[in-house]
Design a protein around this motif. Structure first.
Motif, PDB file in Angstrom:
ATOM      1  N   PRO A  49       0.851  -1.073   0.180  1.00  0.00           N
ATOM      2  CA  PRO A  49       0.084   0.098  -0.027  1.00  0.00           C
ATOM      3  C   PRO A  49       0.725   1.276   0.004  1.00  0.00           C
ATOM      4  O   PRO A  49       0.208   2.409  -0.312  1.00  0.00           O
ATOM      5  CB  PRO A  49      -0.867  -0.043   1.182  1.00  0.00           C
ATOM      6  CG  PRO A  49      -0.024  -1.223   2.050  1.00  0.00           C
ATOM      7  CD  PRO A  49       0.613  -1.934   1.235  1.00  0.00           C
ATOM      8  N   PRO A  53      -0.061   2.575  -3.861  1.00  0.00           N
ATOM      9  CA  PRO A  53      -1.275   2.873  -3.498  1.00  0.00           C
ATOM     10  C   PRO A  53      -2.496   2.685  -4.190  1.00  0.00           C
ATOM     11  O   PRO A  53      -3.662   2.662  -3.706  1.00  0.00           O
ATOM     12  CB  PRO A  53      -1.176   4.249  -2.883  1.00  0.00           C
ATOM     13  CG  PRO A  53      -0.132   4.753  -3.836  1.00  0.00           C
ATOM     14  CD  PRO A  53       0.805   3.589  -4.104  1.00  0.00           C
ATOM     15  N   ARG A  54      -2.352   2.586  -5.332  1.00  0.00           N
ATOM     16  CA  ARG A  54      -3.425   2.529  -6.366  1.00  0.00           C
ATOM     17  C   ARG A  54      -3.127   1.339  -7.447  1.00  0.00           C
ATOM     18  O   ARG A  54      -2.061   1.522  -8.139  1.00  0.00           O
ATOM     19  CB  ARG A  54      -3.744   3.870  -7.161  1.00  0.00           C
ATOM     20  CG  ARG A  54      -4.041   4.935  -6.239  1.00  0.00           C
ATOM     21  CD  ARG A  54      -4.223   6.036  -7.191  1.00  0.00           C
ATOM     22  NE  ARG A  54      -3.037   6.547  -7.606  1.00  0.00           N
ATOM     23  CZ  ARG A  54      -2.187   7.372  -7.044  1.00  0.00           C
ATOM     24  NH1 ARG A  54      -2.519   7.552  -5.569  1.00  0.00           N
ATOM     25  NH2 ARG A  54      -1.014   8.007  -7.311  1.00  0.00           N
ATOM     26  N   THR A  57      -1.530  -0.488 -12.118  1.00  0.00           N
ATOM     27  CA  THR A  57      -0.388  -0.107 -12.237  1.00  0.00           C
ATOM     28  C   THR A  57       0.540  -0.582 -12.879  1.00  0.00           C
ATOM     29  O   THR A  57       0.456  -1.716 -12.747  1.00  0.00           O
ATOM     30  CB  THR A  57       0.057   1.187 -10.980  1.00  0.00           C
ATOM     31  OG1 THR A  57       1.253   1.839 -11.399  1.00  0.00           O
ATOM     32  CG2 THR A  57       0.589  -0.119 -10.041  1.00  0.00           C
TER      33      THR A  57
END
Length: 318
Positions: A49, A53-54, A57
């Motif tokens: 994380p 974090p997203r 990707t």
């Protein structure tokens, strides 16, 4: 462009994605060489994380290549320049950055995207942790800048002197890199690891000895690091154990023998530049750390080999 895209733990897909366009202050880099990392193995298994974090990707974080486009306000980076970038950039403003400890930055910006044909580098990274190179420097060599910078951080903390005995407990790519740096500093290096491919490779690198400690779990190895350190010595705790891991410590030895226990994490812009200098000048040859070479489609296989201890670094050529 083709890229290995991380969608979550255990879910890595080779996809066609748009070539990103650089915005203000950004740089578009064509990736010439990327390297696998143990952190990628752990992230693919359970996520990360902080570093990712997203999702989705593009995966991977060790790379070098050529600048093919720049955004507005980029004045010092020329298209066509060979370059290498770190995988993060500190903010420069928090209390840790102000105390010259940017590796502990409260707002460390992480960058991923090594396992693709192109990557856009954000403006902060361009400003703080993008290094252009002279002619003729191989991308596959300077792609090692990030792991070498981390190892230089450990070497600085250890303050190794010629003739010092240095024990490296760990036979992965970073353990071998630490051993090579200590050896170059004139130390007598004793490397301990589990028998198999990696320890066999270590035995070819000119260390004083390579020792088989197959039956020793990681937390016990941390305790052994303290146990094998002579009085007045330094223990650099480089690798991490699982969260919540506890180790026992002989406080008498730490106190009366003035043992110095130091944790090290990550790298700094100054360390990145030192690492690039060593690699570009040929003062450090990372070639022995590359055990396999593959294309983008081979990334899952490469990470699998690493997870089983059957590879060191795998060079990925997009």
């Amino acid at each position: 462009m083709r890229a290995q895209v991380f969608h979550g733990p255990g879910d890595l897909r080779l996809e066609e994605v748009p070539v990103p366009a650089p915005g203000p202050g950004e740089v578009l880099l064509k990736i010439e060489a990327a390297l696998t990392c143990g952190t990628d193995v752990k992230t693919l298994s359970r996520g990360h994380p902080v570093m990712i974090p997203r999702v989705p990707t593009v995966f991977g974080h060790e790379f070098a290549g050529t600048v093919v486009a720049t955004g507005a306000d980029v004045e010092t980076i020329e298209v066509g320049s060979a370059a290498v970038a770190a995988n993060s950039a500190p903010c420069g403003d928090c209390r840790y950055c102000q105390r010259d400890r940017p590796n502990l930055c409260d707002d460390l910006l992480f960058v991923n995207g090594a396992y693709g044909e192109y990557i856009v580098l954000p403006a902060r990274l361009v400003a703080r942790n993008l290094v252009t190179l002279g002619d003729g420097v191989p991308a596959e060599r300077v792609a090692f800048a990030e792991p070498v910078a981390c190892c230089l951080h450990a070497m600085d903390q250890a303050a190794v002197q010629p003739g010092d005995p240095v024990a490296v407990l760990g036979h992965g790519p970073l353990g071998l890199c630490l051993g090579l740096l200590a050896k170059a500093a004139g130390a007598r290096v004793f490397l301990a690891g589990k028998k198999g491919f990696r320890l066999d490779r270590a035995s070819t690198l000119g260390f004083a000895a390579c020792l088989d400690v197959t039956a020793t779990p990681d937390p016990v190895r941390w305790e052994q690091a303290v146990a094998v350190t002579d009085k007045g010595g330094t223990v650099v705790l480089f690798g991490g154990c699982a969260p919540g891991t506890v180790v026992r410590l002989d406080t008498r030895r730490v106190h009366y023998e003035e043992l110095r226990l130091v944790g090290v994490f990550h790298h700094t812009p100054a360390l990145i530049r030192r690492a690039v200098g060593l690699l570009a000048q040929g003062a450090l040859d990372p070639g022995p750390l590359v055990s396999h070479r593959m294309g983008l489609d081979g990334v899952p296989e490469a990470l699998g080999l690493m997870s089983r201890g059957e590879a060191l670094k795998v060079l990925i050529t997009p």
